[in-house]
Every structure is written in structure tokens, then in C-alpha cells.
Write a protein that holds these residues in place. Structure first.
Motif, PDB file in Angstrom:
ATOM      1  N   LEU A 177      51.839  48.922  34.006  1.00 47.10           N
ATOM      2  CA  LEU A 177      52.668  48.404  34.818  1.00 47.10           C
ATOM      3  C   LEU A 177      54.226  47.252  34.618  1.00 47.10           C
ATOM      4  CD1 LEU A 177      49.762  47.633  37.526  1.00 47.10           C
ATOM      5  CD2 LEU A 177      51.508  49.733  37.651  1.00 47.10           C
ATOM      6  N   ALA A 178      53.503  46.576  33.867  1.00 50.06           N
ATOM      7  CA  ALA A 178      54.500  45.644  32.903  1.00 50.06           C
ATOM      8  C   ALA A 178      55.798  46.468  32.192  1.00 50.06           C
ATOM      9  CB  ALA A 178      54.111  44.734  32.377  1.00 50.06           C
ATOM     10  N   LYS A 179      55.186  47.476  31.544  1.00 50.29           N
ATOM     11  CA  LYS A 179      56.260  48.344  31.377  1.00 50.29           C
ATOM     12  C   LYS A 179      57.173  48.510  32.092  1.00 50.29           C
ATOM     13  CE  LYS A 179      57.619  51.235  27.593  1.00 50.29           C
ATOM     14  NZ  LYS A 179      57.005  52.522  26.131  1.00 50.29           N
TER      15      LYS A 179
ATOM     16  N   ASP B 196      41.810  47.481  32.227  1.00 50.93           N
ATOM     17  CA  ASP B 196      42.665  47.392  32.534  1.00 50.93           C
ATOM     18  C   ASP B 196      43.480  46.439  32.417  1.00 50.93           C
ATOM     19  OD1 ASP B 196      40.778  47.251  35.236  1.00 50.93           O
ATOM     20  OD2 ASP B 196      38.978  45.630  34.569  1.00 50.93           O
ATOM     21  N   GLN B 197      43.654  46.079  31.007  1.00 51.07           N
ATOM     22  CA  GLN B 197      44.617  45.280  30.369  1.00 51.07           C
ATOM     23  C   GLN B 197      45.519  46.732  30.200  1.00 51.07           C
ATOM     24  OE1 GLN B 197      42.362  43.560  27.309  1.00 51.07           O
ATOM     25  NE2 GLN B 197      42.531  41.376  28.392  1.00 51.07           N
ATOM     26  N   LEU B 198      44.734  47.556  29.373  1.00 55.53           N
ATOM     27  CA  LEU B 198      46.462  48.854  29.824  1.00 55.53           C
ATOM     28  C   LEU B 198      46.385  49.046  30.655  1.00 55.53           C
ATOM     29  CD1 LEU B 198      46.955  51.250  27.744  1.00 55.53           C
ATOM     30  CD2 LEU B 198      44.716  52.366  28.773  1.00 55.53           C
ATOM     31  N   THR B 199      45.992  49.293  31.831  1.00 53.53           N
ATOM     32  CA  THR B 199      46.667  49.331  33.297  1.00 53.53           C
ATOM     33  C   THR B 199      48.326  48.657  33.963  1.00 53.53           C
ATOM     34  OG1 THR B 199      44.775  50.817  33.988  1.00 53.53           O
ATOM     35  CG2 THR B 199      46.091  50.578  35.590  1.00 53.53           C
ATOM     36  N   GLU B 200      47.039  47.212  33.171  1.00 50.98           N
ATOM     37  CA  GLU B 200      48.146  46.130  33.271  1.00 50.98           C
ATOM     38  C   GLU B 200      49.595  46.421  32.730  1.00 50.98           C
ATOM     39  OE1 GLU B 200      46.072  42.503  33.387  1.00 50.98           O
ATOM     40  OE2 GLU B 200      44.889  43.146  35.539  1.00 50.98           O
TER      41      GLU B 200
ATOM     42  N   SER C 283      47.874  46.616  42.673  1.00 48.77           N
ATOM     43  CA  SER C 283      48.634  47.717  41.490  1.00 48.77           C
ATOM     44  C   SER C 283      47.660  48.601  40.656  1.00 48.77           C
ATOM     45  CB  SER C 283      49.526  47.116  41.503  1.00 48.77           C
ATOM     46  OG  SER C 283      51.063  47.050  42.408  1.00 48.77           O
ATOM     47  N   ALA C 284      47.109  47.624  39.312  1.00 47.88           N
ATOM     48  CA  ALA C 284      46.661  48.651  38.368  1.00 47.88           C
ATOM     49  C   ALA C 284      45.173  49.357  39.271  1.00 47.88           C
ATOM     50  CB  ALA C 284      45.665  47.209  37.923  1.00 47.88           C
ATOM     51  N   MET C 285      44.349  48.579  40.651  1.00 47.46           N
ATOM     52  CA  MET C 285      43.695  49.805  40.901  1.00 47.46           C
ATOM     53  C   MET C 285      44.111  51.090  41.227  1.00 47.46           C
ATOM     54  SD  MET C 285      41.302  46.491  43.143  1.00 47.46           S
ATOM     55  CE  MET C 285      40.929  47.637  43.884  1.00 47.46           C
TER      56      MET C 285
ATOM     57  N   LEU D 176      53.027  38.303  34.690  1.00 46.18           N
ATOM     58  CA  LEU D 176      53.405  38.723  35.581  1.00 46.18           C
ATOM     59  C   LEU D 176      52.975  39.829  36.498  1.00 46.18           C
ATOM     60  CD1 LEU D 176      55.938  36.664  36.990  1.00 46.18           C
ATOM     61  CD2 LEU D 176      57.213  38.418  36.190  1.00 46.18           C
ATOM     62  N   VAL D 177      52.786  40.149  36.119  1.00 53.59           N
ATOM     63  CA  VAL D 177      51.926  41.335  37.261  1.00 53.59           C
ATOM     64  C   VAL D 177      50.673  41.142  37.293  1.00 53.59           C
ATOM     65  CG1 VAL D 177      50.875  43.644  36.614  1.00 53.59           C
ATOM     66  CG2 VAL D 177      52.994  43.210  35.796  1.00 53.59           C
ATOM     67  N   LYS D 178      49.932  40.554  36.140  1.00 58.94           N
ATOM     68  CA  LYS D 178      48.770  39.713  36.896  1.00 58.94           C
ATOM     69  C   LYS D 178      48.777  38.785  37.934  1.00 58.94           C
ATOM     70  CE  LYS D 178      43.832  39.289  35.081  1.00 58.94           C
ATOM     71  NZ  LYS D 178      43.490  39.293  34.174  1.00 58.94           N
TER      72      LYS D 178
END
Length: 150
Positions: A69-71, A62-66, A94-96, A79-81
Motif C-alpha cells: 500500500l505504501a509503495k 500484514d507488514q507486506l500488505t502495508e 485498506s490492508a484488510m 504513514l499507511v498504518k
């Protein structure tokens, strides 16, 4: 080079890199569990537009996905989370969605049917490679191409 050209080059490189890692998996005879793990990690990083150097030492899926998205959005992962918890009306963050698209890409390219309940519970890239390996072992097209050493 303007910003759009840089983004275009980044996306083309990511597409080529991810395709190369899939080809390595598809053409390995026999495919070993360690090679699958290594190539799947590189595939995910390419798809997520990340490099090994950008990863912290301990990272959940999950952190990898976030982080990806952040990048992409050029904001902090926190902020993404924060904004992603304000879910869409259908309940998907969005992460899902990003993870589901990644899994669908793997299924399509490796011609596998990954177990939905198991993919929803993945905690790490190791979990992903274990799930793909286990699925390959049950697939007639892949089973004979896998290393017996596991």
C-alpha cells in the motif's frame, strides 16, 4: 515516457507475472510443496507490485500488505498504518481489503475455497502456502496432482 505510461507498464508486467506464477502452479505435475511456496511468494509479490529486493529480512503478512500500500500510494509504511487505523465505517482497513482481494484471486484462479478463519490469522507467506497446500490436499481436483513428499 510519462508517469501514466510507467504505471501502465508496471501494472501490465505485474498482471503477466502473476499469471505466469499461477500457470506454473496449475501445470506442475506433480506439484511439490516447495514449488507451491516459491510460486505463491512470487505471485503475491507480483500482485502487490513488490520485488524481492524491497523486502526486509523479517516481514509479517500484514507488514507486506502495508508495504505494498505504501509503495502504491508513494508514502511511508508508517504513514499507511497511521491512516489505516482510522478505519472505514464498516471496520475494514485498506490492508484488510487488499488481503481479502488477494485471497479471492487465489480462490478463483486455483478453484479452491480457502478457510476464512485460517486466512484471517495468517502471519507470513509461509502460513499462506501452508494453508493453500492443506486446502489442495482436501480438494478432489488437486489431491491427485500433489507430490506425496509434501
Amino acid at each position: 515516457m510519462d508517469g501514466q505510461d510507467a504505471i501502465r507498464k508496471l501494472l501490465v508486467h505485474a498482471r503477466q507475472s502473476s499469471a505466469l506464477h499461477l500457470t506454473t502452479i496449475q501445470e506442475a505435475l506433480p506439484l511439490t510443496r516447495s514449488l507451491l511456496k516459491e510460486e505463491l511468494k512470487a505471485y503475491v509479490l507480483a500482485k502487490y507490485l513488490l520485488t524481492e529486493a524491497e523486502l526486509p529480512p523479517v516481514l509479517t503478512f500484514d507488514q507486506l500488505t502495508e508495504l505494498s500500500l505504501a509503495k502504491s500510494m508513494q508514502v511511508s509504511p508508517a504513514l499507511v498504518k497511521e491512516f489505516d487505523t482510522a478505519q472505514s465505517c464498516d471496520g475494514a482497513t485498506s490492508a484488510m481489503v487488499k488481503k481479502v482481494l488477494l485471497f479471492r484471486s487465489l480462490e478463483r484462479n486455483l478453484k479452491l475455497q480457502l478457510p476464512a478463519t485460517r486466512s484471517a490469522r495468517l502471519k507470513s507467506l509461509d502460513d499462506l502456502s501452508d494453508m493453500v497446500w492443506d486446502t489442495m490436499q482436501k480438494d478432489a481436483d488437486w489431491c491427485g496432482r500433489l507430490s506425496a513428499e509434501g
